[in-house]
Write an enzyme that holds these catalytic residues in place. Structure first.
Site, PDB file in Angstrom:
ATOM      1  N   LYS A 147     -15.574  37.254  22.733  1.00 25.03           N
ATOM      2  CA  LYS A 147     -15.062  37.425  21.380  1.00 25.03           C
ATOM      3  C   LYS A 147     -14.808  36.033  20.802  1.00 25.03           C
ATOM      4  O   LYS A 147     -13.736  35.451  20.948  1.00 25.03           O
ATOM      5  CB  LYS A 147     -13.763  38.245  21.413  1.00 25.03           C
ATOM      6  CG  LYS A 147     -13.500  39.059  20.124  1.00 25.03           C
ATOM      7  CD  LYS A 147     -13.456  38.265  18.849  1.00 25.03           C
ATOM      8  CE  LYS A 147     -12.212  37.413  18.741  1.00 25.03           C
ATOM      9  NZ  LYS A 147     -12.144  36.673  17.414  1.00 25.03           N
ATOM     10  N   GLU A 196      -4.285  29.550  27.357  1.00 23.47           N
ATOM     11  CA  GLU A 196      -4.245  28.106  27.093  1.00 23.47           C
ATOM     12  C   GLU A 196      -3.904  27.961  25.625  1.00 23.47           C
ATOM     13  O   GLU A 196      -4.716  28.261  24.765  1.00 23.47           O
ATOM     14  CB  GLU A 196      -5.591  27.460  27.446  1.00 23.47           C
ATOM     15  CG  GLU A 196      -5.495  25.947  27.603  1.00 23.47           C
ATOM     16  CD  GLU A 196      -5.581  25.231  26.271  1.00 23.47           C
ATOM     17  OE1 GLU A 196      -4.512  24.798  25.765  1.00 23.47           O
ATOM     18  OE2 GLU A 196      -6.686  25.115  25.732  1.00 23.47           O
ATOM     19  N   CYS A 229      -5.809  20.707  20.897  1.00 22.52           N
ATOM     20  CA  CYS A 229      -4.545  21.260  21.391  1.00 22.52           C
ATOM     21  C   CYS A 229      -3.734  20.241  22.167  1.00 22.52           C
ATOM     22  O   CYS A 229      -2.502  20.264  22.140  1.00 22.52           O
ATOM     23  CB  CYS A 229      -4.808  22.495  22.243  1.00 22.52           C
ATOM     24  SG  CYS A 229      -5.905  22.206  23.651  1.00 22.52           S
ATOM     25  N   GLU A 244       3.216  22.619  16.006  1.00 23.82           N
ATOM     26  CA  GLU A 244       1.835  22.134  16.086  1.00 23.82           C
ATOM     27  C   GLU A 244       1.194  22.187  14.706  1.00 23.82           C
ATOM     28  O   GLU A 244       1.019  23.253  14.122  1.00 23.82           O
ATOM     29  CB  GLU A 244       1.034  22.983  17.072  1.00 23.82           C
ATOM     30  CG  GLU A 244      -0.361  22.452  17.310  1.00 23.82           C
ATOM     31  CD  GLU A 244      -1.115  23.251  18.370  1.00 23.82           C
ATOM     32  OE1 GLU A 244      -1.773  22.621  19.211  1.00 23.82           O
ATOM     33  OE2 GLU A 244      -1.035  24.493  18.341  1.00 23.82           O
TER      34      GLU A 244
END
Length: 490
Positions: free
Chosen positions: A184, A258, A292, A390
């Site tokens: 996906k 993650e 990230c 973030e």
């Protein structure tokens, strides 16, 4: 069907389910917008809940009744290497697709995807050395065997910033351990997953072992909730990861997550200001800050703070901002309009709580596309939103501290724990500081990553590890067998 120049996909208007290219149940298409031009550059099929169920059913049948889970590891490795052989000559297509979809610099796209293909070879090597069956001593039986069996059907959900490398790694670990996969991809970057599916078809993998269902969030939620999925491997935001973790916990499904980060770089006194400024500017502008593990907080002694702020500002003002296909560009667009608006929202918050030293605006020479200047905030309080949340863009927060003890405390004062760094020429000091930082990764002198080694985070940066031989373990279940004698063939 519309595709970026140089990208050749046989059936972008279809899904890959059960070894067949099939039309999407909804009949809808996902449109992919170029962040350079704001124009549609590709269209692919959009899966809905019905398609998700069909893909899981195909993977379930392939796992429960097909040959793949019991195929000897050496044969699975050979089949996966055949996939790599199919993908290797398509590295240029992968690079072009990435640049077209998220505006990644073309100058970086080639090496990035060559590196990702090289990493796949490494994963095949890990599987070759992996002990799927191990004999151990036991007081309870004459023959004690520890067997690593495939976890089952894996939903592999990849983000938009590194769509090929991240998805291909998930598929690699799943296939090499005997799992079946439902891919996906992000709706912003589905093209790479089509190339992976074509590689699986070309390698002759059994029907249902690899499936492809691009979708938006609602259908993805349906996939995660499907009881036929044994494990979810997700890379993406912490918000989405929390939701996936809750769903998996509800039915005790396995998951690897993650997630996000707000990683800190500690600048020690032995590291030159100009060198630090170049390194930190080059890091925060890499992939437009959309990494990230990005070092987005800089922790510096108060006595050096102003000098470092001035030096970083000079470096940032010299960064060439341009379209992703411009060989001179050092900073391209961010991936999409909503990401640009998110970044601008954080910049507005930062202006209210810290000192905006440079940047913070859209570049005046580009009137189209999702561009933002590299941005530096100084005198940032670590409790502020720009230091805690973030941003995923080229925004750097400079945080002054009194001493090294406070620097370590500030670095750890975060909900995240993905990465970290210390800028110093003293390796012993780097080791000592690194052992005190609560992160899954840590590097001396910059953003250092090696996906041949374990990668993942502490705290809200995730659960589990990908990369290295350790990356195989989340895709297997450990079975202990106590027998009266060794079976034949061992």
């Amino acid at each position: 069907m519309l595709l970026p120049h140089g990208v050749h996909i046989a059936h972008p208007e279809r899904l890959y389910i059960g070894g067949q290219w099939v039309p999407a149940h909804s009949g809808r298409l996902i449109e992919i917008i170029s962040p350079d031009s704001e124009q549609v550059v590709a269209r692919v099929a959009e899966a809905d809940a019905t398609d998700m169920d069909a893909a899981v059913a195909a993977a379930r049948a392939a796992f429960d009744h097909g040959p793949w889970p019991t195929t000897p590891p050496a044969q699975r490795i050979a089949a996966f290497r055949a996939m790599i052989d199919h993908l290797r000559p398509r590295a240029d297509e992968l690079a072009r697709a990435w640049t077209a979809q998220i505006g990644g610099l073309a100058s970086f796209a080639g090496p990035m995807h060559q590196g990702a293909l090289f990493a796949l070879d490494g994963i095949a090597g890990f599987a070759q050395d992996f002990r799927f069956i191990e004999q151990r001593p036991s007081h309870a039986a004459a023959a004690a065997l520890i067997v690593q069996e495939p976890v089952g059907v894996v939903a592999a959900i990849a983000p938009w910033n590194g769509p090929f490398g991240i998805m291909a790694n998930k598929v690699a670990y799943a296939l090499l351990t005997g799992c079946c996969v439902v891919m996906k991809p992000s709706p912003e970057t589905p093209l790479e997953a089509y190339l992976i599916a074509e590689a699986a078809e070309a390698a002759g993998l059994p029907p249902g072992v690899v499936n492809l269902v691009p979708s938006h969030r609602e259908a993805a939620d349906h996939l995660v909730s499907n009881p036929g999925v044994d494990k979810v491997s997700f890379t993406g935001s912490t918000v989405a990861g929390k939701r996936i973790g809750q769903v998996c916990a509800g039915r005790v499904a396995r998951c690897t997550l993650e997630l996000g980060g707000k990683s800190a770089a500690i600048v020690r006194d032995d590291f030159a200001i100009d060198h630090a400024a170049k390194l930190l500017t080059g890091t925060i502008t890499m992939m437009s800050g959309q990494v990230c593990a990005m070092l987005s907080r800089v922790i510096v002694p108060r006595a050096r703070h102003d000098e470092l702020a001035d030096a970083i500002a000079r470096e940032m003002r010299g960064v060439v901002i341009g379209h992703s296909d411009d060989p001179a560009a050092q900073l391209g667009p961010v991936a999409m309009q909503r990401q640009l608006e998110r970044i601008e929202g954080y910049i507005a918050q930062g202006k209210a709580s810290a000192d905006l030293v440079t940047g913070g605006s859209r570049p005046s020479h580009l009137n189209r596309g999702y561009f933002i200047e590299p941005t530096l905030f100084a005198n940032v309080n670590n409790a502020d939103a720009i230091a805690q949340e973030e941003i995923f863009g080229p925004v750097l927060a400079l945080i002054p501290v009194e001493d090294e003890e406070e620097a370590v405390a500030v670095a750890n004062a975060s909900a995240y724990g993905l990465n970290g760094s210390v800028l110093t020429h003293d390796a012993q000091a780097a080791w000592t500081i690194g052992r005190r930082i609560r992160t899954g990764g840590f590097g001396q002198n910059g953003l250092r990553m090696d996906f041949g080694l374990p990668f993942g985070g502490f705290k809200q940066s995730g659960v589990g590890r990908e990369g290295g031989p350790e990356g195989l373990m989340p895709y297997v279940e450990t079975k202990t067998m106590l027998l009266d004698a060794l079976p034949d063939g061992l």
